[in-house]
Design an enzyme around this catalytic site. Structure first.
Site, PDB file in Angstrom:
ATOM      1  N   ARG A 152      61.725  20.525 -78.249  1.00 17.52           N
ATOM      2  CA  ARG A 152      61.697  21.972 -78.519  1.00 17.52           C
ATOM      3  C   ARG A 152      61.401  22.217 -80.000  1.00 17.52           C
ATOM      4  O   ARG A 152      60.552  23.052 -80.343  1.00 17.52           O
ATOM      5  CB  ARG A 152      63.049  22.597 -78.136  1.00 17.52           C
ATOM      6  CG  ARG A 152      63.234  22.697 -76.640  1.00 17.52           C
ATOM      7  CD  ARG A 152      64.573  23.270 -76.256  1.00 17.52           C
ATOM      8  NE  ARG A 152      64.614  23.493 -74.807  1.00 17.52           N
ATOM      9  CZ  ARG A 152      65.706  23.413 -74.060  1.00 17.52           C
ATOM     10  NH1 ARG A 152      66.881  23.140 -74.617  1.00 17.52           N
ATOM     11  NH2 ARG A 152      65.646  23.629 -72.757  1.00 17.52           N
ATOM     12  N   HIS A 176      74.974  17.997 -77.594  1.00 18.28           N
ATOM     13  CA  HIS A 176      74.003  18.924 -77.006  1.00 18.28           C
ATOM     14  C   HIS A 176      74.705  20.265 -76.808  1.00 18.28           C
ATOM     15  O   HIS A 176      75.181  20.577 -75.736  1.00 18.28           O
ATOM     16  CB  HIS A 176      73.523  18.351 -75.673  1.00 18.28           C
ATOM     17  CG  HIS A 176      72.512  19.217 -74.988  1.00 18.28           C
ATOM     18  ND1 HIS A 176      71.307  19.533 -75.550  1.00 18.28           N
ATOM     19  CD2 HIS A 176      72.526  19.813 -73.778  1.00 18.28           C
ATOM     20  CE1 HIS A 176      70.630  20.293 -74.709  1.00 18.28           C
ATOM     21  NE2 HIS A 176      71.347  20.479 -73.633  1.00 18.28           N
TER      22      HIS A 176
HETATM   23  P1  A3D Z   1      70.188  22.656 -59.737  1.00 17.01           P
HETATM   24  O1  A3D Z   1      68.806  23.093 -59.454  1.00 17.01           O
HETATM   25  O2  A3D Z   1      71.330  23.531 -59.302  1.00 17.01           O
HETATM   26  O3  A3D Z   1      70.394  21.196 -59.097  1.00 17.01           O
HETATM   27  C1  A3D Z   1      71.605  20.537 -59.060  1.00 17.01           C
HETATM   28  C2  A3D Z   1      71.677  19.844 -57.708  1.00 17.01           C
HETATM   29  O4  A3D Z   1      72.851  19.026 -57.670  1.00 17.01           O
HETATM   30  C3  A3D Z   1      71.774  20.803 -56.511  1.00 17.01           C
HETATM   31  O5  A3D Z   1      70.670  20.589 -55.638  1.00 17.01           O
HETATM   32  C4  A3D Z   1      73.100  20.440 -55.866  1.00 17.01           C
HETATM   33  O6  A3D Z   1      73.094  20.534 -54.437  1.00 17.01           O
HETATM   34  C5  A3D Z   1      73.269  18.999 -56.325  1.00 17.01           C
HETATM   35  N1  A3D Z   1      74.624  18.472 -56.211  1.00 17.01           N
HETATM   36  C6  A3D Z   1      75.800  19.129 -56.435  1.00 17.01           C
HETATM   37  N2  A3D Z   1      76.828  18.294 -56.192  1.00 17.01           N
HETATM   38  C7  A3D Z   1      76.299  17.091 -55.850  1.00 17.01           C
HETATM   39  C8  A3D Z   1      76.845  15.828 -55.502  1.00 17.01           C
HETATM   40  N3  A3D Z   1      78.174  15.628 -55.476  1.00 17.01           N
HETATM   41  N4  A3D Z   1      75.998  14.815 -55.181  1.00 17.01           N
HETATM   42  C9  A3D Z   1      74.662  15.004 -55.207  1.00 17.01           C
HETATM   43  N5  A3D Z   1      74.080  16.177 -55.534  1.00 17.01           N
HETATM   44  C10 A3D Z   1      74.893  17.207 -55.847  1.00 17.01           C
HETATM   45  O7  A3D Z   1      70.401  22.387 -61.299  1.00 17.01           O
HETATM   46  P2  A3D Z   1      69.299  21.817 -62.346  1.00 17.01           P
HETATM   47  O8  A3D Z   1      68.542  20.719 -61.715  1.00 17.01           O
HETATM   48  O9  A3D Z   1      68.577  22.965 -62.957  1.00 17.01           O
HETATM   49  O10 A3D Z   1      70.301  21.255 -63.480  1.00 17.01           O
HETATM   50  C11 A3D Z   1      71.133  20.144 -63.206  1.00 17.01           C
HETATM   51  C12 A3D Z   1      72.127  19.921 -64.335  1.00 17.01           C
HETATM   52  O11 A3D Z   1      71.411  19.584 -65.525  1.00 17.01           O
HETATM   53  C13 A3D Z   1      72.994  21.114 -64.709  1.00 17.01           C
HETATM   54  O12 A3D Z   1      74.324  20.694 -64.953  1.00 17.01           O
HETATM   55  C14 A3D Z   1      72.358  21.636 -65.995  1.00 17.01           C
HETATM   56  O13 A3D Z   1      73.276  22.325 -66.813  1.00 17.01           O
HETATM   57  C15 A3D Z   1      71.926  20.341 -66.615  1.00 17.01           C
HETATM   58  N6  A3D Z   1      70.880  20.466 -67.659  1.00 17.01           N
HETATM   59  C16 A3D Z   1      71.004  19.658 -68.749  1.00 17.01           C
HETATM   60  C17 A3D Z   1      70.065  19.713 -69.749  1.00 17.01           C
HETATM   61  C18 A3D Z   1      70.211  18.834 -70.947  1.00 17.01           C
HETATM   62  O14 A3D Z   1      69.397  18.868 -71.842  1.00 17.01           O
HETATM   63  C19 A3D Z   1      71.349  17.923 -71.053  1.00 17.01           C
HETATM   64  C20 A3D Z   1      68.978  20.595 -69.661  1.00 17.01           C
HETATM   65  C21 A3D Z   1      68.876  21.405 -68.542  1.00 17.01           C
HETATM   66  C22 A3D Z   1      69.841  21.333 -67.533  1.00 17.01           C
END
Ligand code: A3D
Length: 318
Positions: A152, A176
């Site tokens: 970014r 982060h």
């Molecule tokens: P999202 O699209 O909601 O996907 C998360 C998935 O995890 C969903 O499909 C859920 O069904 C699944 N899930 C929930 N519990 C379980 C489990 N026990 N076992 C297997 N799958 C499960 O979220 P996303 O893909 O947008 O983001 C995922 C995570 O990444 C979140 O916690 C965000 O805050 C994080 N994130 C981190 C960053 C960093 O830079 C560190 C950046 C963006 C997002």
């Protein structure tokens, strides 16, 4: 030679993008695992149907069963809930700690030799939980955040200077979160440090300060625009860079959340620092010299991470 196996736990926004990128780069075969019935299977099928068009030979499958982790060389974890507008990353801690515990136990059982990259927020704490649960050597459990935060920063700088993103290097250390530390002195355009570019009149100090702040707020800016979730394309690209460096033993120098064991005066804490990623995982933690101001910001950031680790410890669930 058998293909490598990449398991993606969490088949949501980031998980689906990780699968697409891993497939298109032919890093190996990909298994998407998620608790949502049909979602990993549906995304995997959609992705393999793209493979004849794009011409990649990765096999992609989806499952609701953690047993599919078996034999994974790399596991990338996004399982959890993302932020909604108004939420901080720290608001996710209760729910995501439980999820990371479940997923960590499954990884330890089914993929005991994997290199694990955690993306779930709050990142530095979740990667610490992952390591506590799996008990893997620290060089095989790492968190993705710094590559994204640096990307970014690089993009904002490239845009401001009107130069190629390829010629801008930047790096961001620390946790982060709002206290992350974009390191201006160590960020360059084709090797010219940013403070020199200020002297050369490329950018005013005021504008540079604004870019630094925009980098810190980079995640929130996207959450505010999307309204229903958080960033996913750039986070996925960043984790794939880390996985690729491991799988191809590239030994890239990337800022990642790594377990510090005395470096920077910090012990037993995961926090963003520059590391070398190769076939052995985190092969080296690079200790750069920080001036008093940078060290102050870094220590503050480490303090914020430690506070959250204490919250998890008090939850008594791991
Ligand atoms: P999202 O699209 O909601 O996907 C998360 C998935 O995890 C969903 O499909 C859920 O069904 C699944 N899930 C929930 N519990 C379980 C489990 N026990 N076992 C297997 N799958 C499960 O979220 P996303 O893909 O947008 O983001 C995922 C995570 O990444 C979140 O916690 C965000 O805050 C994080 N994130 C981190 C960053 C960093 O830079 C560190 C950046 C963006 C997002």
């Amino acid at each position: 030679m058998a293909r490598k196996k990449i398991a993606l736990v969490g088949a949501g926004q980031i998980g689906g993008t990780l699968a697409l990128l891993a497939g298109m780069k032919e890093l190996g075969d990909v298994t998407l695992i998620d608790v949502a019935e049909g979602v990993p299977q549906g995304k995997a099928l959609d992705l393999v149907e793209a493979s004849p068009v794009e011409g990649f030979d990765s096999h992609l499958t989806g499952s609701n069963d953690y047993a599919e982790l078996k034999g994974a060389d790399v596991v990338i974890v996004t399982a959890g809930i993302p932020r909604k507008p108004g939420m901080s990353r720290d608001d996710l801690i209760g729910t995501n700690t439980g999820i990371i515990k479940t997923v960590g136990e499954a990884i330890a059982k089914h993929a005991p030799n994997a290199f694990v990259i955690v993306i779930t927020n709050p990142l530095d704490v979740m990667v610490w939980v992952m390591r506590e649960v799996t008990k893997f050597p620290a060089e095989r459990v790492v968190g993705m955040a710094g590559v994204l935060d640096s990307a970014r920063f690089r993009w904002f700088l490239a845009e401001a200077f009107g130069v190629s993103v390829e010629d801008v290097t930047a790096f961001v250390m620390g946790g982060h979160g709002d206290t992350m530390v974009p390191l201006v002195r160590y960020s360059t355009v084709a090797g010219i440090p940013l403070p020199d570019l200020v002297k050369m009149g490329w950018v005013s100090q005021e504008k540079l300060d604004q870019i630094v702040q925009r980098t810190r707020d980079g995640g929130a800016e996207i959450v505010k625009l999307l309204k229903t979730g958080s960033a996913f394309y750039a986070p996925a690209a960043s984790a794939i860079a880390m996985a690729e460096s491991y799988l191809k033993d590239k030994k890239r120098v990337l800022p990642c959340a790594a377990l510090l064991t005395g470096q920077y005066g910090v012990k037993d804490t995961y926090v963003g620092v520059p590391v070398v990623i190769g076939a052995k995982g985190v092969e080296k933690i690079i200790e750069i010299e920080l001036n008093a101001e940078e060290k102050g910001m870094f220590d503050k950031s480490v303090g914020a991470v430690k506070e959250l680790v204490d919250v998890v410890k008090k939850m008594n669930v791991i």
